[in-house]
Write an enzyme that holds these catalytic residues in place. Structure first.
Site, PDB file in Angstrom:
ATOM      1  CE1 TYR A 154      -3.812   2.238   0.877  1.00 40.81           C
ATOM      2  CE2 TYR A 154      -2.688   3.363   2.243  1.00 40.81           C
ATOM      3  CZ  TYR A 154      -3.913   2.913   2.248  1.00 40.81           C
ATOM      4  OH  TYR A 154      -4.705   4.127   1.809  1.00 40.81           O
ATOM      5  N   GLY A 185      -5.135  11.348   6.244  1.00 41.66           N
ATOM      6  CA  GLY A 185      -4.821  10.665   7.021  1.00 41.66           C
ATOM      7  C   GLY A 185      -6.045   9.726   7.277  1.00 41.66           C
TER       8      GLY A 185
HETATM    9  P1  NDP Z   1     -14.223   2.773   1.354  1.00 37.10           P
HETATM   10  O1  NDP Z   1     -13.347   0.415   0.661  1.00 37.10           O
HETATM   11  O2  NDP Z   1     -14.905   2.841   1.878  1.00 37.10           O
HETATM   12  O3  NDP Z   1     -13.923   2.699  -0.610  1.00 37.10           O
HETATM   13  C1  NDP Z   1     -13.108   1.936  -1.418  1.00 37.10           C
HETATM   14  C2  NDP Z   1     -13.788   2.355  -2.616  1.00 37.10           C
HETATM   15  O4  NDP Z   1     -12.447   1.309  -3.954  1.00 37.10           O
HETATM   16  C3  NDP Z   1     -15.035   1.947  -2.529  1.00 37.10           C
HETATM   17  O5  NDP Z   1     -15.868   1.924  -3.877  1.00 37.10           O
HETATM   18  C4  NDP Z   1     -14.562   0.729  -4.297  1.00 37.10           C
HETATM   19  O6  NDP Z   1     -15.672  -0.450  -4.760  1.00 37.10           O
HETATM   20  C5  NDP Z   1     -13.505   0.793  -5.142  1.00 37.10           C
HETATM   21  N1  NDP Z   1     -12.637   0.080  -5.292  1.00 37.10           N
HETATM   22  C6  NDP Z   1     -12.064  -1.112  -4.762  1.00 37.10           C
HETATM   23  N2  NDP Z   1     -11.764  -2.171  -5.482  1.00 37.10           N
HETATM   24  C7  NDP Z   1     -11.949  -1.627  -6.889  1.00 37.10           C
HETATM   25  C8  NDP Z   1     -12.294  -1.578  -8.866  1.00 37.10           C
HETATM   26  N3  NDP Z   1     -10.815  -3.214  -8.964  1.00 37.10           N
HETATM   27  N4  NDP Z   1     -12.204  -1.940  -9.317  1.00 37.10           N
HETATM   28  C9  NDP Z   1     -12.941  -0.661  -9.146  1.00 37.10           C
HETATM   29  N5  NDP Z   1     -13.657   0.279  -7.628  1.00 37.10           N
HETATM   30  C10 NDP Z   1     -12.572  -0.416  -6.964  1.00 37.10           C
HETATM   31  O7  NDP Z   1     -12.433   3.067   1.503  1.00 37.10           O
HETATM   32  P2  NDP Z   1     -12.371   4.535   1.685  1.00 37.10           P
HETATM   33  O8  NDP Z   1     -13.248   5.773   1.088  1.00 37.10           O
HETATM   34  O9  NDP Z   1     -11.948   4.620   2.992  1.00 37.10           O
HETATM   35  O10 NDP Z   1     -10.557   4.699   1.102  1.00 37.10           O
HETATM   36  C11 NDP Z   1     -10.563   5.786  -0.432  1.00 37.10           C
HETATM   37  C12 NDP Z   1      -9.648   5.777  -0.962  1.00 37.10           C
HETATM   38  O11 NDP Z   1      -8.521   6.562   0.014  1.00 37.10           O
HETATM   39  C13 NDP Z   1      -8.652   5.030  -0.813  1.00 37.10           C
HETATM   40  O12 NDP Z   1      -7.722   5.376  -2.468  1.00 37.10           O
HETATM   41  C14 NDP Z   1      -7.671   4.903   0.372  1.00 37.10           C
HETATM   42  O13 NDP Z   1      -6.780   4.355  -0.368  1.00 37.10           O
HETATM   43  C15 NDP Z   1      -7.273   6.590   0.731  1.00 37.10           C
HETATM   44  N6  NDP Z   1      -7.743   6.658   2.137  1.00 37.10           N
HETATM   45  C16 NDP Z   1      -8.142   5.728   2.742  1.00 37.10           C
HETATM   46  C17 NDP Z   1      -7.778   6.916   4.241  1.00 37.10           C
HETATM   47  C18 NDP Z   1      -9.447   6.602   5.549  1.00 37.10           C
HETATM   48  O14 NDP Z   1      -8.249   6.132   6.324  1.00 37.10           O
HETATM   49  N7  NDP Z   1     -10.489   5.710   5.309  1.00 37.10           N
HETATM   50  C19 NDP Z   1      -6.816   7.412   4.834  1.00 37.10           C
HETATM   51  C20 NDP Z   1      -6.163   6.987   3.227  1.00 37.10           C
HETATM   52  C21 NDP Z   1      -6.111   6.923   1.771  1.00 37.10           C
HETATM   53  P3  NDP Z   1     -16.679  -1.330  -4.534  1.00 37.10           P
HETATM   54  O15 NDP Z   1     -17.726  -0.872  -3.499  1.00 37.10           O
HETATM   55  O16 NDP Z   1     -17.709  -1.393  -5.907  1.00 37.10           O
HETATM   56  O17 NDP Z   1     -15.843  -2.383  -4.054  1.00 37.10           O
END
Ligand code: NDP
Length: 248
Positions: A154, A185
């Protein structure tokens, strides 16, 4: 001017939904990609945002698969017109110490978090350059800046996203295409809810703000970077981490 169109990958997730909401409130038509619309109840997601006055739609696509992204882009442009704003949000974690990590966990995290940024952006960057306007915003992570135990995959993917941002920012600057990274964060979503309670509490104890961030904290920055008059901000990384990691 026609309504601007914003495509948000992972726009149905915790952070993505709030990004869609805030862009929608700013007058953009927002489209999220999702893996499986029925399984994830995207009709319900759309109805909720529509009820708030947000012009939201969805399209299925696996961001880890280039051909799937090419099909998605054709579908989006046919149904909604050219994409002005692209927010790469889709991401996953598959944590393990490197000495226990298998090749699948490495490949899946690199594919969904980093290769996806190429797969999706490549579909839209030509049109943005031709039209002389584009906003590309990549959601990375504080853990890409600092490294984190159990997250070699990651952290590498998220650090790689910002390398992509800086290089494409240079390519797009004279064509009106800005490219920026937002590095959250710890944000209160399903991704962090999946962490063991003691780990989450130990992390929050290290955050100077004394709490986790909210999806709205990230969406606010995306909305700012997406604006028509944000054209001189490019190649930047904007941390939103409650003071957890301060740098310049
Ligand atoms: P969620 O798990 O709520 O959302 C992740 C999203 O990614 C979902 O909509 C999911 O779609 C989509 N996704 C995953 N795999 C695929 C794929 N192969 N093709 C298309 N869509 C895909 O996570 P967050 O909202 O918490 O995180 C969003 C972003 O922010 C991520 O990149 C994460 O790394 C980053 N982030 C989050 C942090 C946190 O603390 N939450 C901190 C730092 C960064 P589906 O529902 O259809 O599976």
């Amino acid at each position: 001017m026609a309504e601007r169109v914003a495509l948000v990958t992972g726009g149905n997730g915790g952070i993505g939904t709030e990004i869609c909401r805030q862009l929608g409130q700013s007058g953009y038509r927002v489209i999220t990609t999702c893996l499986d619309a029925e399984k994830e109840n995207l009709a319900g997601w759309q109805a909720e945002l529509n009820a708030e006055g947000v012009d939201a739609a969805y399209v299925e696509c696996d961001v880890a698969d280039f051909e799937s992204c090419a099909r998605m882009a054709r579908q989006v442009e046919e149904s909604h017109g050219p994409v002005d704003v692209l927010v790469n949000v889709a991401g996953i974690t598959k944590d393990a110490f490197l000495h226990k990590m298998d090749a699948d966990a490495w490949a899946a995290v690199l594919n969904v978090n980093l290769n996806s940024v190429f797969n999706v952006t490549r579909q839209f960057v030509v049109g943005m350059r031709e039209r002389g306007f584009g906003r590309i915003i990549n959601i990375a992570s504080v853990n890409g800046q600092t490294g984190q135990f159990g997250q070699t995959n990651y952290s590498a993917a998220k650090a790689g996203m910002h390398g992509f941002t800086m290089a494409l920012a240079k390519e797009g600057a004279r064509k009106g295409v800005t490219v920026n990274t937002v590095s959250p964060g710890y944000i209160d979503t399903a991704m962090t809810a999946a962490m063991p309670d003691d780990v989450r509490e130990a992390i929050v104890a290290q955050v100077p703000a004394g709490r986790m961030g909210q999806p709205a904290d990230i969406a606010r920055v995306v909305r700012f970077l997406a604006a028509d008059d944000a054209g001189y901000i490019t190649g930047a990384n904007i941390p939103v981490n409650g003071g957890l990691f301060c740098s310049f």
